[in-house]
Every structure is written in structure tokens, then in C-alpha cells.
Design an enzyme around this catalytic site. Sequence first.
Site, PDB file in Angstrom:
ATOM      1  N   LEU A   1      44.256  43.439  47.362  1.00 39.26           N
ATOM      2  CA  LEU A   1      44.786  42.112  47.070  1.00 39.26           C
ATOM      3  C   LEU A   1      43.759  41.206  46.392  1.00 39.26           C
ATOM      4  CD1 LEU A   1      47.064  40.073  47.169  1.00 39.26           C
ATOM      5  CD2 LEU A   1      46.426  39.548  49.535  1.00 39.26           C
ATOM      6  N   HIS A   2      44.159  40.683  45.234  1.00 38.40           N
ATOM      7  CA  HIS A   2      43.309  39.765  44.484  1.00 38.40           C
ATOM      8  C   HIS A   2      44.146  38.969  43.493  1.00 38.40           C
ATOM      9  CE1 HIS A   2      43.709  43.232  41.798  1.00 38.40           C
ATOM     10  NE2 HIS A   2      43.382  42.446  40.781  1.00 38.40           N
TER      11      HIS A   2
END
Length: 386
Positions: A218-219
Site C-alpha cells: 500500500l502506497h
Amino acid sequence: MAIPHGSNETSYLLPPNSEDWGGHGIPDFVYGQKELVPEGIQWPRSGPSLLDTLPLSRFDSALCLAWRQRMELGLFRYCLGELQTQILPGAVGFVAQLNVERGVQRRSPQNIRSVRQAFDPEQFNFNQIRPGEVLFRLHREPDLPSAALQQDDILVVINVSPLEWGHVLLVPEPTRGLPQRLLPGALEAGVEAVLLSSHPGFRVGFNSLGGLASVNHLHLHGYYLAHRLPVEGAPSKPLDPGGRLHLLQDLPAPGFLFYTSGPGPDLEALISRVCRATDYLADHEIAHNLFVTRGAPPGKTSSSSALTGVRVILWARKSSFGIKKGEAFNVALCELAGHLPVKTSQDFSSLTEAAALAVIRDCLLPPAQAGEVQAALVALIAKEEQ
């Protein structure tokens, strides 16, 4: 971007000796509601060249100073100079930039086969980056209201293959091993980062798996671009009676528009609303891209409208796994917003608005499926009243 002399944000700089980087620790950037500025940030009337004369916020100063130091220390895959830029002639106002190095040297995308693919610790992830790549940790003051059930600190990390100046990744606690699926805490950090910046061209975005995310960890992306983009003031029409969901009607691509005038309950409601929409898309294996920018309120606006709040634009699109080698650019969050990083000099010199629109349209959902998605999201919004 100009960095003020005598800036006191030196705590975000690495020690001179690289052997000391591992023990440097990650500095905290602690912020509260008073630093979230929803209004008063505008483009200079005389053009982008005057942006360097505008005062930087504390957030901009910390990010830019630390980012520039990492560039000087050689922590990026290439040295990013001033990019050749042109506004493509036509009604849209595409901002095209030549970025050959990114096209050649960026990390190859992971083997992704599903929008809902699980995190794989054996693949590259942000637990493996070098200590010097982390600039600081975003940390909200405890009294700041939150839409997230679990509020992680967010690492601000350099993108080693930058699109533009100050290109960073916003990464929720990496050790949790979260897949690339948008969560309220991550989106909240992205919107608040835009509000922390006094630069009208600091934008944040998200690519889902199948929407050209290259790492399944996740980013979000954040970066500076010293140009207006079409989506800031594109007109829209409401899709629900309460005006909580709008459809962007103008090019480059139709998208779902969410808007907030600033921090507080309105922002918390927006975060929840957007994440319900992206959850629906992910659950139905529909790839998507999201873009956060200062912008005009929904309705009959124009490209020169005042930036009175934050626009969050969501595009549902065809899944695309891997990089398309033959195209002038790949279609992800910034391209859908009107910013086109072009891979080769030949494509840059020959690119037209019509050709750019053809590449983008090829990535959009067929009309029948787009209509189904629109109806589903309108129904989701309607449930808020029940």
C-alpha cells in the site's frame, strides 16, 4: 522549487557519513489542524514562473530540503533535471513532459494478476528500502479528527524513479504488509498532505492493482507540478440529489468527482465515501486510479476557477497488467488528470492531443460497464441517507 535560506528543517537531513544512516532514525513531522489550509492557495496570475517566489509551508520546506539532499547523495536511480515541458495545443490543455530516464530505469512491475491480489513478502516491498530513502514520518496530533478506524503513521519515502520534483510515496506502516488496496487512513494522509502544502501544484494519487500500480504494497504518490491541470476546474454534473457525487464531464476522461472544502466532518465524510467506492471497485475486480488536487467546487466551473477546496477524482478503467511498450505514455493517475510523462524524444515531439486522447480512451471501461459502475456508486451514496 526555491528552498528558503536558513530553513530550520535540518532534522530531516541525513548525517554526512552513509554508515550512520541506519542509526539515524526516522524523524517525525507532527502536524495539527491549524496547518491544514483549505483556502488562499492560488496559481500566480502571471504564470508558473512566479511559483518560486511564493512562501513554502513547513511541510514543503521539510519535504523539498530532504528530497534535494537525497538527490545530491545519489539515492535515486537517475538525477532529475528540469524536464522539457509543453502544453499540447487543443481544448484539453495536456501538460506533456519528456522523462526518458523514468521510462528506461524504473523498476519493472511485479507479476500482478488480480485487483485483489494478496501481499507477497517475497516480492519487492517497502520493508526492503534503504534507510536513507525515508524522509520523515507523518504524525497527526491526537486531537485531529480522523475518518480512519486505525490511524497509522505514514512514511514519506522518495520515489527512486521520480516523475517530477519532490516525487514521494506515502506508505502506511510497512511492517503491516498491506496490499495495494486503498484504506481510509492512507487516503486521509494523502488529502491532508495536499492541505499541508502551500504549493497549488502539489498533488497526490493512487493506482490500484491493474491500474498500473507496480508494487503490491500500500502506497500513494505525491509530487509537485508547476502547471494547472484540466481536472482542477473541469465542470461536472451531480449524480445524487445531495451533491455528494459528481461526474466530471470534460476531457481528458470522465471520472467521479468528490469534493471537500476543508478539514472537519466534511473531509471525514469524503474519506469514507471514496473508500466505499474503491472497495466496490476492488471487490468487483475493476481497476481504478485516483487523483487528489486543490480545485474548484463542483458545478459549472472552468480551468481558471479559484482553488477553494480539494477535489478527489476517481476513474474506473480496464485492467492493465504490465507496461505497454509501444505507447508514448502509460495511462495511470497523472495521465488521466492531464499530466503526460512521455518516454521518448520522438513521441514527445510528435504527440498531439488527438493521439493522447486515443491512448487514454483505450484504457476506459466500455460504455455499458461504465454505466453499471455509475449506477452502483450512486446506489452506494444513497445508502448514506438510510
